[in-house]
Enzyme design. Structure first.
Site, PDB file in Angstrom:
ATOM      1  CE  LYS A   1      -8.921  -2.986   3.204  1.00 50.21           C
ATOM      2  NZ  LYS A   1      -8.111  -2.130   2.345  1.00 50.21           N
TER       3      LYS A   1
ATOM      4  CG  ASP B   1      -3.544   4.105   3.672  1.00 51.38           C
ATOM      5  OD1 ASP B   1      -4.667   3.972   4.208  1.00 51.38           O
ATOM      6  OD2 ASP B   1      -3.174   3.438   2.692  1.00 51.38           O
TER       7      ASP B   1
ATOM      8  CD1 TRP C   1      -2.274  -2.189   1.665  1.00 49.73           C
ATOM      9  CD2 TRP C   1      -3.004  -1.127  -0.175  1.00 49.73           C
ATOM     10  NE1 TRP C   1      -3.302  -2.924   1.119  1.00 49.73           N
ATOM     11  CE2 TRP C   1      -3.765  -2.305  -0.001  1.00 49.73           C
ATOM     12  CE3 TRP C   1      -3.276  -0.306  -1.271  1.00 49.73           C
ATOM     13  CZ2 TRP C   1      -4.790  -2.670  -0.889  1.00 49.73           C
ATOM     14  CZ3 TRP C   1      -4.286  -0.667  -2.149  1.00 49.73           C
ATOM     15  CH2 TRP C   1      -5.025  -1.830  -1.954  1.00 49.73           C
TER      16      TRP C   1
HETATM   17  C1  LIG Z   1      -7.545  -1.543   1.322  1.00 50.19           C
HETATM   18  C2  LIG Z   1      -6.472  -0.539   1.459  1.00 50.19           C
HETATM   19  C3  LIG Z   1      -6.327   0.520   0.557  1.00 50.19           C
HETATM   20  C4  LIG Z   1      -7.177   0.644  -0.692  1.00 50.19           C
HETATM   21  O1  LIG Z   1      -8.405   1.158  -0.394  1.00 50.19           O
HETATM   22  P1  LIG Z   1      -9.485   1.442  -1.573  1.00 50.19           P
HETATM   23  O2  LIG Z   1     -10.571   2.075  -0.758  1.00 50.19           O
HETATM   24  O3  LIG Z   1      -9.852   0.123  -2.159  1.00 50.19           O
HETATM   25  O4  LIG Z   1      -8.870   2.362  -2.541  1.00 50.19           O
HETATM   26  C5  LIG Z   1      -5.338   1.440   0.786  1.00 50.19           C
HETATM   27  N1  LIG Z   1      -4.528   1.344   1.852  1.00 50.19           N
HETATM   28  C6  LIG Z   1      -4.614   0.338   2.735  1.00 50.19           C
HETATM   29  C7  LIG Z   1      -3.689   0.282   3.891  1.00 50.19           C
HETATM   30  C8  LIG Z   1      -5.604  -0.633   2.569  1.00 50.19           C
HETATM   31  O5  LIG Z   1      -5.708  -1.633   3.453  1.00 50.19           O
END
Ligand SMILES: *Cc1c(COP(=O)(O)O)cnc(C)c1O
Length: 362
Positions: free
Chosen positions: A197, A173, A103
């Site tokens: 999530k 993030d 990521w």
């Molecule tokens: C799932 C995830 C993403 C991607 O998220 P989207 O909403 O599908 O763009 C980005 N960063 C992390 C750490 C993730 O777990």
């Protein structure tokens, strides 16, 4: 009702059963409006109150830090990977990234499309199975910001502490561990997360940012890609993902009912400890992928002796009602994602299953 699956999906992921049932009960006739929340105007009083409640609850769970604002955006965390450098990376500055896995790498690659970048630390040499030490982070000469990924969903690493970047904005993030534990929002200029999530359904991206970061954005950017558009319109510039925002509000209530972030953290630690204790006590039958100090309480990654045995594990687990235990296709192995909404009972059932599988295959 049919039995609920033991859901260890990585995302979209389990939602609290209590929230799903509450949503179901008010689905057809929301707050006596004679319609569902998906069928009403986002400019009406009912939707606006839900929108505002969700923003207020989120800030309250973070201790109401002064000068921060919540945005509900679309396009996933992946769109934030681009919006961050577009909005914050100026001429002669460098976008700084801590490289911790897939990521972080995706975020970094978007910044490279926009301007100058700098890798402030990286654990790539260790195949991202550990995290760089905070003391090894080294910023560029003129950093626009430092970007980190608090929890690497695929590798299974999680920062337990965050770097102190002084006056350099720290952007995080938190897609896969937001609201899984208390954290000091004031350490960050901005955190963001795709909702699917830990917060709700897919389709909403939550941004929490210092208001002064997101009030004046570069004018040459397309309207929807400027933070200032969403800040000045309170995330109602265009039609918001209203059902998703409603679900987030319900998930936030559910977190409050469990003792807020402290309560949720204790529960998450208990769940993670069950799994890691099983792995560590298995005499090498199960092998944790990540250094003990950098392990994630959200995504527990592990391996077996051979890929064949891993395949047999997945097959047997599916027969017993477990879902989502296959590791990400880029790394293989096994992964149990145990976000906030995954019940302790699911983790206990998994540990029982792992014990049984070891006895019959060890
Ligand atoms: C799932 C995830 C993403 C991607 O998220 P989207 O909403 O599908 O763009 C980005 N960063 C992390 C750490 C993730 O777990």
């Amino acid at each position: 009702m049919n039995k609920r699956a033991y859901n260890f999906n990585a995302g979209p992921a389990a939602l609290p059963l209590e929230v799903l049932e509450r949503a179901q009960a008010e689905f057809v006739d929301f707050r006596e409006s004679g319609m569902s929340i998906m069928e009403m105007s986002h400019r009406g009083a009912i939707y606006e109150s839900v929108h505002k409640e969700a923003q207020e609850r989120l800030l309250a769970l973070l201790g109401n830090p002064d000068g921060y604002k919540v945005l509900f955006l679309q396009g996933g965390a992946s769109t934030q990977f681009a919006m961050i450098p577009m909005n914050f990376l100026g001429q002669g500055q460098q976008a700084n990234y801590v490289m911790t896995g897939s990521w972080a790498d995706k975020a970094y690659k978007e910044a490279k499309l926009i301007g100058e970048t700098h890798i402030a630390a990286s654990s790539e040499a260790d195949n991202y199975m550990s995290l760089p030490k905070l003391t090894d982070i080294s910023l560029s000469d003129n950093p626009a910001y430092l970007h980190i990924t608090s929890n690497e969903t695929i590798g299974g690493t999680q920062f337990k502490q965050f770097p102190d970047t002084g006056s350099v904005p720290l952007i995080c993030d938190m897609s896969s561990d937001i609201l899984s534990r208390p954290f000091d929002m004031k350490q960050f200029a901005m955190v963001y997360a795709g909702a699917q999530k830990n917060l709700g359904p897919s389709g909403v991206t939550v941004v929490i940012a210092k208001e002064d970061m997101i009030t004046s954005s570069p004018k040459h950017l397309p309207t929807m890609l400027r933070y200032s558009t969403h800040t000045s319109n309170d995330s109602l510039y265009n039609t918001p993902p209203s059902f998703g925002v409603y679900m987030i509000n319900e998930v936030l209530k559910w977190i409050e009912e469990r003792g807020g972030l402290e309560g949720i953290r204790d529960l998450n630690r208990e769940k993670a400890a069950l799994l890691y204790d099983m792995i560590d006590g298995s005499e090498g039958f199960y092998r944790g992928c990540v250094d003990a100090g950098n392990r994630s309480d959200m995504n527990v990654t592990f391996r077996l002796e051979s890929e064949e045995l891993e395949k047999a594990f997945i097959k047997a687990s599916e027969q017993e009602g477990f879902v989502g235990l296959k590791g990400h296709r880029s790394v293989g192995g096994l992964r149990a994602s145990i976000y906030n909404a995954v019940p302790l009972e699911s983790c206990k059932a998994l540990v029982d299953f792992m014990g049984h599988f070891k006895r019959t295959h060890g």
